[in-house]
Scaffold this motif. Sequence first.
Motif, PDB file in Angstrom:
ATOM      1  N   ILE A 160      41.904  43.722  42.103  1.00 29.73           N
ATOM      2  CA  ILE A 160      41.383  42.564  41.368  1.00 29.73           C
ATOM      3  C   ILE A 160      40.213  41.974  42.128  1.00 29.73           C
ATOM      4  CG2 ILE A 160      41.883  40.245  40.517  1.00 29.73           C
ATOM      5  CD1 ILE A 160      44.744  41.101  40.056  1.00 29.73           C
ATOM      6  N   ARG A 161      39.101  41.827  41.427  1.00 33.42           N
ATOM      7  CA  ARG A 161      37.875  41.314  42.034  1.00 33.42           C
ATOM      8  C   ARG A 161      37.759  39.808  41.808  1.00 33.42           C
ATOM      9  NH1 ARG A 161      32.686  44.219  39.900  1.00 33.42           N
ATOM     10  NH2 ARG A 161      33.349  43.294  37.935  1.00 33.42           N
ATOM     11  N   GLU A 162      37.323  39.119  42.840  1.00 30.24           N
ATOM     12  CA  GLU A 162      37.063  37.683  42.730  1.00 30.24           C
ATOM     13  C   GLU A 162      35.893  37.314  43.617  1.00 30.24           C
ATOM     14  OE1 GLU A 162      36.994  33.692  41.833  1.00 30.24           O
ATOM     15  OE2 GLU A 162      38.139  35.252  40.799  1.00 30.24           O
ATOM     16  N   SER A 163      34.847  36.783  42.988  1.00 30.64           N
ATOM     17  CA  SER A 163      33.692  36.269  43.721  1.00 30.64           C
ATOM     18  C   SER A 163      33.019  35.233  42.851  1.00 30.64           C
ATOM     19  CB  SER A 163      32.708  37.399  44.054  1.00 30.64           C
ATOM     20  OG  SER A 163      32.096  37.889  42.869  1.00 30.64           O
ATOM     21  N   VAL A 164      32.047  34.550  43.406  1.00 27.29           N
ATOM     22  CA  VAL A 164      31.295  33.582  42.614  1.00 27.29           C
ATOM     23  C   VAL A 164      30.566  34.297  41.480  1.00 27.29           C
ATOM     24  CG1 VAL A 164      29.375  31.956  42.660  1.00 27.29           C
ATOM     25  CG2 VAL A 164      31.079  31.912  44.486  1.00 27.29           C
ATOM     26  N   ALA A 165      30.034  35.489  41.756  1.00 22.77           N
ATOM     27  CA  ALA A 165      29.314  36.250  40.731  1.00 22.77           C
ATOM     28  C   ALA A 165      30.248  36.832  39.685  1.00 22.77           C
ATOM     29  CB  ALA A 165      28.513  37.375  41.387  1.00 22.77           C
ATOM     30  N   ALA A 166      31.485  37.103  40.062  1.00 22.11           N
ATOM     31  CA  ALA A 166      32.455  37.704  39.139  1.00 22.11           C
ATOM     32  C   ALA A 166      33.813  37.028  39.315  1.00 22.11           C
ATOM     33  CB  ALA A 166      32.559  39.201  39.398  1.00 22.11           C
ATOM     34  N   PRO A 167      33.980  35.826  38.761  1.00 22.97           N
ATOM     35  CA  PRO A 167      35.242  35.088  38.914  1.00 22.97           C
ATOM     36  C   PRO A 167      36.305  35.614  37.950  1.00 22.97           C
ATOM     37  CG  PRO A 167      33.675  33.806  37.634  1.00 22.97           C
ATOM     38  CD  PRO A 167      32.958  35.056  38.035  1.00 22.97           C
ATOM     39  N   MET A 168      37.038  36.629  38.354  1.00 26.98           N
ATOM     40  CA  MET A 168      37.915  37.362  37.441  1.00 26.98           C
ATOM     41  C   MET A 168      39.400  37.243  37.750  1.00 26.98           C
ATOM     42  SD  MET A 168      35.679  40.820  36.899  1.00 26.98           S
ATOM     43  CE  MET A 168      34.184  40.770  35.888  1.00 26.98           C
ATOM     44  N   LEU A 169      39.761  36.633  38.873  1.00 30.35           N
ATOM     45  CA  LEU A 169      41.169  36.633  39.258  1.00 30.35           C
ATOM     46  C   LEU A 169      42.039  35.810  38.314  1.00 30.35           C
ATOM     47  CD1 LEU A 169      42.756  36.658  42.705  1.00 30.35           C
ATOM     48  CD2 LEU A 169      43.534  34.930  41.089  1.00 30.35           C
ATOM     49  N   ARG A 170      41.590  34.645  37.915  1.00 36.73           N
ATOM     50  CA  ARG A 170      42.429  33.780  37.072  1.00 36.73           C
ATOM     51  C   ARG A 170      42.917  34.517  35.827  1.00 36.73           C
ATOM     52  NH1 ARG A 170      42.802  28.512  38.464  1.00 36.73           N
ATOM     53  NH2 ARG A 170      41.209  27.662  39.875  1.00 36.73           N
ATOM     54  N   GLU A 171      42.061  35.324  35.240  1.00 40.18           N
ATOM     55  CA  GLU A 171      42.440  36.080  34.053  1.00 40.18           C
ATOM     56  C   GLU A 171      43.217  37.337  34.425  1.00 40.18           C
ATOM     57  OE1 GLU A 171      42.833  37.025  30.051  1.00 40.18           O
ATOM     58  OE2 GLU A 171      42.252  35.155  31.017  1.00 40.18           O
ATOM     59  N   LYS A 191      25.194  33.575  31.911  1.00 39.55           N
ATOM     60  CA  LYS A 191      25.186  32.428  32.828  1.00 39.55           C
ATOM     61  C   LYS A 191      26.509  32.299  33.571  1.00 39.55           C
ATOM     62  CE  LYS A 191      21.667  29.524  30.640  1.00 39.55           C
ATOM     63  NZ  LYS A 191      21.033  30.617  29.913  1.00 39.55           N
ATOM     64  N   ASP A 192      27.520  33.089  33.179  1.00 37.84           N
ATOM     65  CA  ASP A 192      28.840  32.964  33.783  1.00 37.84           C
ATOM     66  C   ASP A 192      29.143  34.083  34.770  1.00 37.84           C
ATOM     67  OD1 ASP A 192      29.461  30.662  32.236  1.00 37.84           O
ATOM     68  OD2 ASP A 192      29.841  31.971  30.524  1.00 37.84           O
ATOM     69  N   VAL A 193      28.917  35.333  34.357  1.00 36.90           N
ATOM     70  CA  VAL A 193      29.240  36.494  35.186  1.00 36.90           C
ATOM     71  C   VAL A 193      27.985  37.329  35.353  1.00 36.90           C
ATOM     72  CG1 VAL A 193      30.671  38.558  35.435  1.00 36.90           C
ATOM     73  CG2 VAL A 193      31.619  36.509  34.358  1.00 36.90           C
ATOM     74  N   ALA A 194      27.531  37.469  36.597  1.00 37.42           N
ATOM     75  CA  ALA A 194      26.279  38.181  36.858  1.00 37.42           C
ATOM     76  C   ALA A 194      26.353  39.647  36.462  1.00 37.42           C
ATOM     77  CB  ALA A 194      25.906  38.063  38.328  1.00 37.42           C
ATOM     78  N   PHE A 195      27.575  40.175  36.302  1.00 37.13           N
ATOM     79  CA  PHE A 195      27.723  41.586  36.004  1.00 37.13           C
ATOM     80  C   PHE A 195      27.732  41.871  34.505  1.00 37.13           C
ATOM     81  CE2 PHE A 195      29.816  41.053  40.162  1.00 37.13           C
ATOM     82  CZ  PHE A 195      28.995  41.887  40.902  1.00 37.13           C
ATOM     83  N   LYS A 196      27.453  40.898  33.676  1.00 39.40           N
ATOM     84  CA  LYS A 196      27.393  41.130  32.230  1.00 39.40           C
ATOM     85  C   LYS A 196      25.982  40.855  31.742  1.00 39.40           C
ATOM     86  CE  LYS A 196      32.186  40.207  30.844  1.00 39.40           C
ATOM     87  NZ  LYS A 196      33.055  39.373  29.976  1.00 39.40           N
ATOM     88  N   SER A 256      39.865  42.668  32.002  1.00 41.21           N
ATOM     89  CA  SER A 256      40.975  41.975  31.362  1.00 41.21           C
ATOM     90  C   SER A 256      42.284  42.523  31.907  1.00 41.21           C
ATOM     91  CB  SER A 256      40.939  42.175  29.841  1.00 41.21           C
ATOM     92  OG  SER A 256      41.263  43.523  29.519  1.00 41.21           O
ATOM     93  N   PRO A 257      43.361  41.748  31.819  1.00 43.69           N
ATOM     94  CA  PRO A 257      44.664  42.275  32.248  1.00 43.69           C
ATOM     95  C   PRO A 257      45.128  43.424  31.368  1.00 43.69           C
ATOM     96  CG  PRO A 257      44.894  40.085  31.265  1.00 43.69           C
ATOM     97  CD  PRO A 257      43.434  40.324  31.450  1.00 43.69           C
ATOM     98  N   GLU A 258      44.714  43.428  30.104  1.00 43.35           N
ATOM     99  CA  GLU A 258      45.077  44.536  29.220  1.00 43.35           C
ATOM    100  C   GLU A 258      44.458  45.844  29.712  1.00 43.35           C
ATOM    101  OE1 GLU A 258      45.726  40.775  27.312  1.00 43.35           O
ATOM    102  OE2 GLU A 258      43.872  41.591  28.139  1.00 43.35           O
TER     103      GLU A 258
END
Length: 588
Positions: A243-254, A407-412, A227-229
Amino acid sequence: MPNRRLLDVAYGRAHADTIIDNGQLVNVITGEIYPASVAIADGRIAAVGDVSAQRGPDTEIIDAEGRYLTPGLIDAHLHIECSKLSVTMFSDLVSRYGTTSAISGLDQILVTNGIEGVKEFLAETEGGSMRVWWGAPAKAPYTVPESNVGYRFAVEDHEQVQHMPECVGLWETVQEMVEYGDEEVLTAMDMAERNRLRAFGCAPLVDARRVAGYAASGVALCHESYSPEEELEKIRNGIDIVIRESVAAPMLRENIKLITEMGVPSDRVGFCTDDVTATDILGRGHLDYVVRLAVECGVTPMQAIQMATVNTARMYRLDDKIGAIAPGRFADILFVDSLDDFRPQTVITDGRVVARDGRPVADPVAPERSEALLSTFKLGEVAADRLKVRVPEGASAAEVQTIVLSKDVAFKRAGNRVELAVADGVVEPDPEQDTILLAVAERFGKTDNLPVAFVQGFGLRKGAIATSASPDDNNIVVAGVTSEDMAFAINEVVRMGGGQVAVADGEVLAALPLPIGGVVADLTAEQMAAKEEELDGAAREQLGSELPSPFGQLLFLSITAIPDWAMTDLGLIDCIDFTVVDPVLSTR
């Protein structure tokens, strides 16, 4: 030692090998854009601006045709082997999209083949299209409790590797290892400080108290924020953000909200992709996509390019070598038509054009592989009877702990409790409850470990899927509906010398050999993507999974650094308390 010829060219006493003319220089150091030419000698930038003194009769002239000139992109944290492509083939792929440098731990080949394996992988980057800077893992494997691997990388190894020229610091300095006082890790950090190397962090979901301790240890940056916090807490404490961004971890937008909404300056923020596949990259690009997405989310093109270049170079103390188009740096340069829609048209590495219009200019050539890299399995044939969860006779049902896939983030990975039927002392999987068997076979001959537990989220109705590419230890992970198919899948992986398989009723439906360390192959990106689709397609269409990438989820199930649950050759792991848990909670 300064390159004497480079100095002669820089001072105008000798002619450049190559000059790039008619470009608009994107100066990531000052934030300016202006017309400039670039003189190159011995693969490095000699002069920028007016280079008429460097122009000679034999100088190659490359016309940028008015395009923007940006530095080559730098992936700040990348597990190359998780792509299942060899370094040669991965470099061929990402350089097409403008990635000319990456910082990687090469940790997957490290735990299978040791330091010699790492050296072989580093050697194949010489003269290639992407350079690799090595972060020596603080300790490997990263699993807590520690799982069994082919090569345990420990504090005594740091005496050697911290002096290697490719080594830029300590990789994956896991938060728990620091907080709970792992003496090997702390000693490696002491050595790194003496050698003027930095420690690079891995601290997901940390609270304020833990961030303070982590920063006090000297950890310089972290790529694991949800999270940005969380990012803000880290950067306030002096830890740079990747900041990580991949199909498995789409985190940049947040997470880009750290800049766009919280107003934090972007100069201490970089980008990484961490874990990517050939399918992902061929579908949308690599770091060029991350730059485009960041611009879409509200940062300026200059900020986005800086985060993908000079910011990362500074974090790793490599900004005298890469990250900017300035004298002395490697001549890694991109020609780009639009900064708002960032898509490299020409990619130059070491002063050589390596790609144009998204295609390599030459076919990749993999090196000859050593026998050690091709012989990493010491696991005999596995019988189906070993892949059962047994309870005392007389029980008719059992409550079990499961791993639940996101089903959204492979790392969770969450957990759940499910009641399953028991027959003849064996707990039965139940596809109707989406609850199937999960096992890990230790393949390096250190033990005979083969624990079995339960997983939800794959949606398999029959058969089994297995992989020997599985960070952080690369033992064989298998999920299946029947013990018989799971044993067959494990044995097939061993027979191939490593790889991934989908099987049903004793038949191989799809297979991908990964003979190099059991984790990568010398396939082109296009060949790998076709195999990935074949494997995932078989898992979906013939075995019943509804996941976009069942094998992508299987690949990450052994990582204990990310809450809440994992599975290693030690058994089911509670990733909060870092204990091995019996999957059977109770019987009746």
